[in-house]
Design an enzyme around this catalytic site. Sequence first.
Site, PDB file in Angstrom:
ATOM      1  N   GLU D  29       1.956  -1.099   0.131  1.00 51.07           N
ATOM      2  CA  GLU D  29       1.180   0.119  -0.059  1.00 51.07           C
ATOM      3  C   GLU D  29       0.253   0.291   1.142  1.00 51.07           C
ATOM      4  OE1 GLU D  29      -0.514  -0.860  -3.855  1.00 51.07           O
ATOM      5  OE2 GLU D  29       1.498  -1.115  -4.686  1.00 51.07           O
ATOM      6  N   LEU D  58       3.358   3.125  -5.165  1.00 57.10           N
ATOM      7  CA  LEU D  58       2.464   2.162  -5.790  1.00 57.10           C
ATOM      8  C   LEU D  58       3.201   1.449  -6.928  1.00 57.10           C
ATOM      9  CD1 LEU D  58      -1.209   3.251  -6.478  1.00 57.10           C
ATOM     10  CD2 LEU D  58      -0.209   1.090  -7.174  1.00 57.10           C
ATOM     11  N   GLU D  60       4.121  -2.608  -7.335  1.00 60.10           N
ATOM     12  CA  GLU D  60       4.214  -3.955  -6.775  1.00 60.10           C
ATOM     13  C   GLU D  60       5.490  -4.677  -7.170  1.00 60.10           C
ATOM     14  OE1 GLU D  60       1.585  -2.661  -8.292  1.00 60.10           O
ATOM     15  OE2 GLU D  60       0.231  -2.477  -6.588  1.00 60.10           O
ATOM     16  N   PHE D  83      -4.464  -6.755  -3.234  1.00 60.46           N
ATOM     17  CA  PHE D  83      -5.403  -7.782  -3.701  1.00 60.46           C
ATOM     18  C   PHE D  83      -4.566  -8.814  -4.451  1.00 60.46           C
ATOM     19  CE2 PHE D  83      -9.906  -6.173  -3.479  1.00 60.46           C
ATOM     20  CZ  PHE D  83      -9.655  -4.936  -2.918  1.00 60.46           C
ATOM     21  N   ASP D  85      -5.102 -10.141  -7.111  1.00 60.73           N
ATOM     22  CA  ASP D  85      -5.097  -9.828  -8.544  1.00 60.73           C
ATOM     23  C   ASP D  85      -3.849  -9.042  -8.939  1.00 60.73           C
ATOM     24  OD1 ASP D  85      -8.416 -10.094  -9.183  1.00 60.73           O
ATOM     25  OD2 ASP D  85      -7.808  -9.641  -7.138  1.00 60.73           O
ATOM     26  N   HIS D 129     -10.666  -7.580  -9.217  1.00 57.36           N
ATOM     27  CA  HIS D 129     -10.399  -7.537  -7.768  1.00 57.36           C
ATOM     28  C   HIS D 129     -11.027  -8.717  -7.043  1.00 57.36           C
ATOM     29  CE1 HIS D 129      -9.095  -3.422  -8.427  1.00 57.36           C
ATOM     30  NE2 HIS D 129      -8.859  -3.253  -7.154  1.00 57.36           N
TER      31      HIS D 129
HETATM   32  C1  LIG Z   1      -1.942  -2.425  -9.632  1.00 52.96           C
HETATM   33  C2  LIG Z   1      -2.763  -2.004  -8.487  1.00 52.96           C
HETATM   34  N1  LIG Z   1      -2.186  -1.826  -7.272  1.00 52.96           N
HETATM   35  C3  LIG Z   1      -2.911  -1.439  -6.206  1.00 52.96           C
HETATM   36  C4  LIG Z   1      -4.262  -1.224  -6.321  1.00 52.96           C
HETATM   37  C5  LIG Z   1      -5.099  -0.816  -5.097  1.00 52.96           C
HETATM   38  N2  LIG Z   1      -5.427   0.610  -5.187  1.00 52.96           N
HETATM   39  C6  LIG Z   1      -6.600   1.007  -5.724  1.00 52.96           C
HETATM   40  S1  LIG Z   1      -6.692   2.691  -5.821  1.00 52.96           S
HETATM   41  C7  LIG Z   1      -5.153   2.870  -5.161  1.00 52.96           C
HETATM   42  C8  LIG Z   1      -4.567   4.239  -4.978  1.00 52.96           C
HETATM   43  C9  LIG Z   1      -4.360   4.908  -6.303  1.00 52.96           C
HETATM   44  O1  LIG Z   1      -3.961   6.234  -6.067  1.00 52.96           O
HETATM   45  P1  LIG Z   1      -3.886   7.265  -7.255  1.00 52.96           P
HETATM   46  O2  LIG Z   1      -3.237   6.639  -8.446  1.00 52.96           O
HETATM   47  O3  LIG Z   1      -3.271   8.519  -6.734  1.00 52.96           O
HETATM   48  O4  LIG Z   1      -5.385   7.522  -7.697  1.00 52.96           O
HETATM   49  P2  LIG Z   1      -6.556   8.151  -6.801  1.00 52.96           P
HETATM   50  O5  LIG Z   1      -7.191   7.004  -6.058  1.00 52.96           O
HETATM   51  O6  LIG Z   1      -5.917   9.177  -5.898  1.00 52.96           O
HETATM   52  O7  LIG Z   1      -7.486   8.748  -7.796  1.00 52.96           O
HETATM   53  C10 LIG Z   1      -4.581   1.641  -4.849  1.00 52.96           C
HETATM   54  C11 LIG Z   1      -3.254   1.454  -4.225  1.00 52.96           C
HETATM   55  C12 LIG Z   1      -4.855  -1.433  -7.594  1.00 52.96           C
HETATM   56  N3  LIG Z   1      -6.178  -1.292  -7.784  1.00 52.96           N
HETATM   57  N4  LIG Z   1      -4.080  -1.783  -8.647  1.00 52.96           N
END
Ligand SMILES: Cc1ncc(C[n+]2csc(CCOP(=O)(O)OP(=O)(O)O)c2C)c(N)n1
Lengths: 318, 318, 323, 323
Positions: D29, D58, D60, D83, D85, D129
């Site tokens: 990602e 997104l 994993e 992360f 996690d 996290h």
């Molecule tokens: C399972 C998981 N994968 C990756 C992340 C890291 N991460 C945090 S926010 C994000 C983007 C999420 O995008 P979206 O679902 O469109 O929500 P937005 O931030 O645009 O509100 C990512 C990849 C996470 N917190 N949890």
Amino acid sequence: MTLSKEQQIEAYRRMWLIRLYEEAAIRLYGEGRYRGSTHPYIAQEATALGVCAALNVTDQVLATYRGHGAAIAKGANVNAMMAEQLGKATGLCKGKGGSMHMSQHDVGFMGSNAIVSGHIPIAGGIALAQQLDGSDAVTVAFFGDGASCEGVFYETMNMATLWKLPLILVVENNEYAISTHVSESISVPDIATRALGFGLPGVIVDGRDFYAVYDTAAEAVARARRGDGPTLIEAKTVRWSRHSAVAAGGAGGEKADRWKLTDPLPRLKQELIQRGIITEAQATEIQAAAQQEIDDAATFAIDSPYPELKELHTDIFA
Amino acid sequence: MTLSKEQQIEAYRRMWLIRLYEEAAIRLYGEGRYRGSTHPYIAQEATALGVCAALNVTDQVLATYRGHGAAIAKGANVNAMMAEQLGKATGLCKGKGGSMHMSQHDVGFMGSNAIVSGHIPIAGGIALAQQLDGSDAVTVAFFGDGASCEGVFYETMNMATLWKLPLILVVENNEYAISTHVSESISVPDIATRALGFGLPGVIVDGRDFYAVYDTAAEAVARARRGDGPTLIEAKTVRWSRHSAVAAGGAGGEKADRWKLTDPLPRLKQELIQRGIITEAQATEIQAAAQQEIDDAATFAIDSPYPELKELHTDIFA
Amino acid sequence: MHELTYAQAINEGIREEMRRNDKIVVMGEDVGKYGGVFGVTRGLFDEFGGARVRDCPLNEAAIVGFAIGLALSGRPTIAELEFMDFTTFAMDPITNQAPKLRYFWGGQATVPLVVRTPIAAGLGFGTQHSQSLEAWLMHVPGLKIAMPSTAYDAKGLIKTAIREPNPVVFAESMGLYSTRGEVPDEDYAIPFGQADVKRKGADVTVVALGLMVPKALKAAEELAALGIDVEVIDPRTIAPLDIDTIVASVKKTGRLVIAHVAHKTGGVGAEIAQQVVERAFDSLDGPPVRVAAQDVPMAASQFLEKALLPDVADIVKACQSFR
Amino acid sequence: MHELTYAQAINEGIREEMRRNDKIVVMGEDVGKYGGVFGVTRGLFDEFGGARVRDCPLNEAAIVGFAIGLALSGRPTIAELEFMDFTTFAMDPITNQAPKLRYFWGGQATVPLVVRTPIAAGLGFGTQHSQSLEAWLMHVPGLKIAMPSTAYDAKGLIKTAIREPNPVVFAESMGLYSTRGEVPDEDYAIPFGQADVKRKGADVTVVALGLMVPKALKAAEELAALGIDVEVIDPRTIAPLDIDTIVASVKKTGRLVIAHVAHKTGGVGAEIAQQVVERAFDSLDGPPVRVAAQDVPMAASQFLEKALLPDVADIVKACQSFR
Ligand SMILES: Cc1ncc(C[n+]2csc(CCOP(=O)(O)OP(=O)(O)O)c2C)c(N)n1
Ligand SMILES: Cc1ncc(C[n+]2csc(CCOP(=O)(O)OP(=O)(O)O)c2C)c(N)n1
Ligand SMILES: [Mg+2]
Ligand SMILES: [Mg+2]
């Protein structure tokens, strides 16, 4: 089902609360008053407000780390939120959760989750409990376009449709998952299209239009209360700000301009004035009052004590 | 693209090999010649054969624990398979894998997996490698209706469609996941419908009709080789036998009768005779030869030695 | 008293609790009409109906996620994963959600969740169906973990697990499902965090988990014949862990053997050994000895599997290894 | 020599390997145009293009699953999880697939996979996290696990990880990303299974992982002032683990402290302690001491987080705790 004058005015007030809360949260982060990060809901306010305007206190809302808007829309206490943001003992979660983990169960905000998509099946289970309890309450899960790529989103659509659960899945398509544009992550133009493969209604709405979101949500809520099952709502929106205080990603530039044209705040204000619900002067008062409330929340948060170390060992087991 | 006489005869021969392999595997389990379990492909033979008839040796096939049919259809060695079934040193995988973990990479059988759906994203990655290598090879993943409920199936459809990968997802809908009927696990009548939400073609075919499966697969393969991306094929079939040697579940009774009417073996035989490709006498010879081959495989497996204990420590790291 | 198999004891425990509390829900693959792929939920669907005993689609992550949602809503929920190896699909709900929600929400949530799952080691199911992964879960604050070894313990512990207002992983031993044992007719529950001394002894302390408990008792008999008097302790729950009972025993015997079917490296044996070393270093005649699966993937071939898994003979040898 | 941050060192290592072998693919990602959410893959997209440096949706589980497919096809693949996690979403491919395919297919498969993921403990990211989950992975036969603590080690180890024909989890310490260090101008790689003695000492052996290595060195300085001469060992890889170097040190010092940011119970500290106890029981003056995160969920509030995580002072105290 239509909105009362009071509801519309309250929506406008909360829209300012959200916007100003987020601006304050960013400022306080810049001042080094808390660590970690914060994920502003700026520009997306109309979605949470439009959906929550269609809900009762007994309905449950779950959201993501970008959930301050959903919390305020569902009626969470901004003093306690800001204190939580700063990790203070007076915070919604005693400071243990921080910006990404807020919840206030007494107003039906079942909380935000820092694991993208982690709350979606949990929301499904809450909806299942509502069905088993024979209540007419419904559950709403807010999440992003990125979250809609995770397997549990599909698994939850399948189970919720199979079991006709009172679940409303609101995907807020702000076009970006951190830096990744939806065109690089989603194989169809509209996320609502996913619903076609699962047999539930998939509806698209302009997430920056409070009234349109409300109407769409009200219909989905009515359907859920009738026992006709879940709905997937795709709210098309934009993320004007950085992804978070830590990560930039997406948005900016031309997107920012597009945002300004679609800023839900002036938009809702104009509509309220046109509908003769408030005057320009009242709008200014509401905004000023909201500013005062957020300033007070910041002061409250800053002045609040940090949790005592013994709190480390509480709230692990019931 | 049409099938040569030889291919059709070979398909009939392998259909018997599969059927008789599974019957022998069940018998040998009953005799206590191996532990664990075995998951018969009986009644589903036409699907693996129809799909693999459209593939080259350089194309890759991945399957599940119910993968003996796919292995034989892709040309795996039945002696080594039966030895693997019994956990013998002469097995395809030196006895380490057993019934649920067979593979023969030199014929493009990338193996079977005991984790339901675990191989689906792996197949996606193999298809991505084929694309990156600029080869015109394709990858096929066989899996069941139950597997189609796991999140990685959707995640893989999304990525494969987004990247136009040469991937063919063949869901063998035998109506049951152990005891669970598709009507209790899948929110739409046809699994092929899932494709609508992801923007790839979703095709339904009678999985017990060798020729229909071949035609459908050939079209999907051609599309993949052209670089036009993945296809989801739903092969409607039935599981006549128990889920496995250990678990009963589903099937039986009325289902068994329905199966007898649709048994792909007499069906293919009739078609071959009608098409003037073989005579009744030749059909009988083919069956007898297959029986001999499987009997020999069983003898080979039984007479083969178990792996030496030092094998415990080999094949962990390259 | 009446006699039940280990599987029946779990079934009876769930059934009695479901009668006591009509909010309890059972979810999982094949747990309904079919009664569970190994029969542990047999009859529950007929007695309590499909609303409370729910056959689910094949999606472990959502099954446990939904179960958490039910639990958050005041419905104690029992989710079944058909083999412990499949916890890999539900690690987010099991480790990032269930044990943490109450904490990061500052006590607002209560999560009465039970995740039932069998450890299949030793039955020839092969690499992806034979793992014993309790060590992963023991590393996660907020989780409780039970590992019964007898019908009596299984029933008493499942009842406690269901009555627990906190997330519990209930790790069953498939190899014990058909073993029989006496179970009281009256209601009883076994508190978590209380080890059971399955055999008193003076010379060596053997701490055994799940499937290894009967093997340890068998080893103890053989060793008795050789004049070595073994004390066999079954912690019954590894979180909370009754380290006091174990330490008291080691202070008496001076020798510790830990036996589990999980792989040796990174297994629970290391944790128990270190906790004992921390508390009873001076009482130890020698280092604690671990009897565990070899650090190789579980092989299907029967003699390979037999060789890589710990057995009675290994425990006997370990107990004789002390100077 | 040139100076790089720990993050840049990983970046340079990946870049050099991608130049040497055009089959290598990077997936994850935000790893592409954006250069990784923490900048570790910055510039790779521009140099190698979107085919080899792939922004993924997104998901994993599919990211690691696809990476395994690429690896099986002869393409060494580096998958990033943002992360540690989030390994919870990819536990099936990481633990049931990658490390087992070669085994249960009897050697037919080779899986040159690297799963890169940062441990974020200590930065205030909160409960979901901040976890350090290497203990889970150390329990899985077939996985190799690297945990660099300096820019030099990070570059040398990532190169070995990428050249490895086997699955490797490369656990980075986010708290070290911006720390700087000297890196040779010529190509080098650090073999797995070779601990590095970061500081020689005679009185106490401190085995530290990742983020705790600089803290251990700081503690050693403070202790030197107090007349306690500490030897600091960084295993650099915990699988394989260079137990010989650790045992040799303990035989010299008689005292062992293990420091990691992961939770204490079920952590790698227990495994290292027990392995040392097994091999050097008679050389030990007292029980090995673990310095680790308290067994409570990671709290966001900064003083709570500070209190629950191990720090320099805890190592100093531990080193003074021996009689
Ligand atoms: C399972 C998981 N994968 C990756 C992340 C890291 N991460 C945090 S926010 C994000 C983007 C999420 O995008 P979206 O679902 O469109 O929500 P937005 O931030 O645009 O509100 C990512 C990849 C996470 N917190 N949890
Ligand atoms: C991840 C996972 N969950 C559950 C199981 C247990 N299990 C083995 S086969 C099976 C049913 C699969 O049904 P389906 O996908 O329709 O394939 P079929 O057996 O009908 O060929 C289940 C639940 C498993 N092996 N892996
Ligand atoms: Mg987004
Ligand atoms: Mg099926």
